[in-house]
Enzyme design. Structure first.
Site, mmCIF file in Angstrom:
data_model
loop_
_atom_site.group_PDB
_atom_site.id
_atom_site.type_symbol
_atom_site.label_atom_id
_atom_site.label_comp_id
_atom_site.label_asym_id
_atom_site.label_seq_id
_atom_site.Cartn_x
_atom_site.Cartn_y
_atom_site.Cartn_z
ATOM 1 N N TYR A 33 29.081 -71.489 -25.889
ATOM 2 C CA TYR A 33 28.175 -70.398 -25.541
ATOM 3 C C TYR A 33 28.010 -70.271 -24.032
ATOM 4 C CZ TYR A 33 24.323 -73.557 -24.264
ATOM 5 O OH TYR A 33 23.547 -74.483 -23.641
ATOM 6 N N LYS A 148 30.532 -76.373 -22.619
ATOM 7 C CA LYS A 148 29.228 -75.797 -22.976
ATOM 8 C C LYS A 148 29.191 -75.516 -24.479
ATOM 9 C CE LYS A 148 25.780 -72.619 -21.059
ATOM 10 N NZ LYS A 148 24.683 -73.549 -20.874
ATOM 11 N N GLU A 181 21.885 -85.264 -15.495
ATOM 12 C CA GLU A 181 21.297 -83.936 -15.224
ATOM 13 C C GLU A 181 20.016 -83.863 -16.027
ATOM 14 O OE1 GLU A 181 24.035 -80.892 -16.681
ATOM 15 O OE2 GLU A 181 24.790 -82.280 -18.187
ATOM 16 N N LEU A 206 27.360 -80.795 -17.171
ATOM 17 C CA LEU A 206 27.834 -79.413 -17.233
ATOM 18 C C LEU A 206 27.958 -78.905 -15.796
ATOM 19 C CD1 LEU A 206 28.428 -76.979 -19.161
ATOM 20 C CD2 LEU A 206 26.148 -76.187 -18.541
HETATM 21 N N1 PLP Z 1 23.148 -78.610 -17.447
HETATM 22 C C1 PLP Z 1 22.926 -78.306 -18.736
HETATM 23 C C2 PLP Z 1 22.983 -79.389 -19.757
HETATM 24 C C3 PLP Z 1 22.640 -76.980 -19.120
HETATM 25 O O1 PLP Z 1 22.447 -76.686 -20.409
HETATM 26 C C4 PLP Z 1 22.585 -75.983 -18.119
HETATM 27 C C5 PLP Z 1 22.288 -74.588 -18.476
HETATM 28 O O2 PLP Z 1 21.982 -74.272 -19.577
HETATM 29 C C6 PLP Z 1 22.805 -76.358 -16.785
HETATM 30 C C7 PLP Z 1 23.107 -77.666 -16.481
HETATM 31 C C8 PLP Z 1 22.772 -75.335 -15.697
HETATM 32 O O3 PLP Z 1 23.898 -74.523 -15.772
HETATM 33 P P1 PLP Z 1 23.871 -73.014 -15.249
HETATM 34 O O4 PLP Z 1 23.491 -73.090 -13.810
HETATM 35 O O5 PLP Z 1 25.242 -72.540 -15.467
HETATM 36 O O6 PLP Z 1 22.834 -72.303 -16.070
#
Ligand code: PLP
Length: 293
Positions: A33, A148, A181, A206
């Site tokens: 997603y 993701k 994270e 991610l």
């Molecule tokens: N880390 C995780 C586990 C996430 O689910 C997300 C966003 O949903 C992020 C980091 C941040 O990613 P982005 O900046 O692409 O929203």
């Protein structure tokens, strides 16, 4: 106002949109997603999100993933139908529908595609002004967090535990003691020398689209940035800690468990990056922001 969803070739009212109980997303969490910010009618960093979507589909070996150009057109239409000016676009692509069986289904099975959009985006004014707190928790996710995937149960559980403890987010720690994270955002700190530090890309985290954008913004303004592994000790010694994400933007962290970070107020670097990120959002042009090439 009626909401609309795109489901496998059709735009349907949200309340009547359905997927099969044999969709592999439902059966195996066999799907990926994206969440894209929509800001004053503009898609934010859509190319980055499409790149990551394609990468995720590749990594999980979807045989004939939907084409990027088609996805871009559907995305814009879903946002238009829902009259979302500022909110989020949600894209989910699953391997498809087939009798439940672990191996990939045969060639004829097409990926299922769902898109929705909803109003509302960004952190609350009080979280931005006061900063938020994190709750330390073990990172219990699988070893490919760079994909993701919709398999978000560990993220859900850690976010819920944070919420139950009165915190905004989880601060996830791997068994080796390093910070990965949070459940839905990337973590940054500003060290004692003023260098911005965030974990390097790899299977442990991610690769956030906001992380990458904020890194560029910071570097363009001459701030030193280091991609490095860090620990809880580094977090507690930091001058500042903050989160980045599509829905959190740049959000200062002022507490971790019961420990106050620095003077307990949002730091100067995080506030500056937050303002610059805001200016970046405002710089989008509705005529070009939906181009996905
Ligand atoms: N880390 C995780 C586990 C996430 O689910 C997300 C966003 O949903 C992020 C980091 C941040 O990613 P982005 O900046 O692409 O929203």
């Amino acid at each position: 106002m009626t909401r609309f969803a795109y489901v496998n070739g059709r735009y349907e009212t949200h309340s009547s949109a359905t997927v099969s109980i044999e969709d592999r997303g439902y059966q195996f969490a066999d799907g990926i997603y994206e969440v894209v910010a929509v800001w004053h009618g503009c898609a934010i960093d859509l190319v980055g999100h499409m790149d990551r979507l394609e990468r995720s589909m590749n990594e999980v070996q979807f045989p004939s993933p939907p084409l990027r150009r088609a996805l871009g057109i559907i995305a814009q239409e879903v946002v238009r139908l829902n009259r979302v000016r500022t909110g989020i676009l949600y894209i989910q692509i699953n391997r498809g529908t087939a009798p439940r069986n672990h191996p990939f289904p045969g060639e004829g099975v097409k990926c299922s595609v769902v898109m929705t959009a909803r109003h509302g985006l960004g952190p609350s004014a009080s979280d931005v002004d006061n900063g938020v707190s994190l709750k330390i928790q073990e990172d219990q996710r699988w070893k490919r967090r760079d994909i993701k995937t919709i398999g978000l149960l560990p993220n859900v559980l850690t976010k819920q535990a944070a919420k139950a403890a009165g915190a905004f987010e989880a601060l996830l720690v791997d068994p080796d003691g390093t910070i990965t994270e949070s459940s839905a955002a990337n973590v940054w700190l500003v060290d004692k020398d003023g260098t911005l530090v965030t974990r390097p890309l790899g299977p442990e985290i991610l690769g956030g689209i906001t992380r990458s954008r904020v890194m560029t913004i910071a570097q363009d303004t001459g701030r030193p940035v280091r991609e490095a592994i860090f620990t809880l000790e580094d977090v507690f010694a930091a001058r500042e800690v903050f989160l980045t994400g599509t829905t959190t933007f740049v959000l200062p962290v002022t507490n971790v468990d019961d420990t106050v970070i620095a003077n307990g107020h949002p730091g100067e670097v995080a506030c500056d990056l937050r303002d610059r990120y805001q200016a970046f959002l405002d710089s989008h042009d509705p005529r070009t922001s939906w181009h996905v090439a």
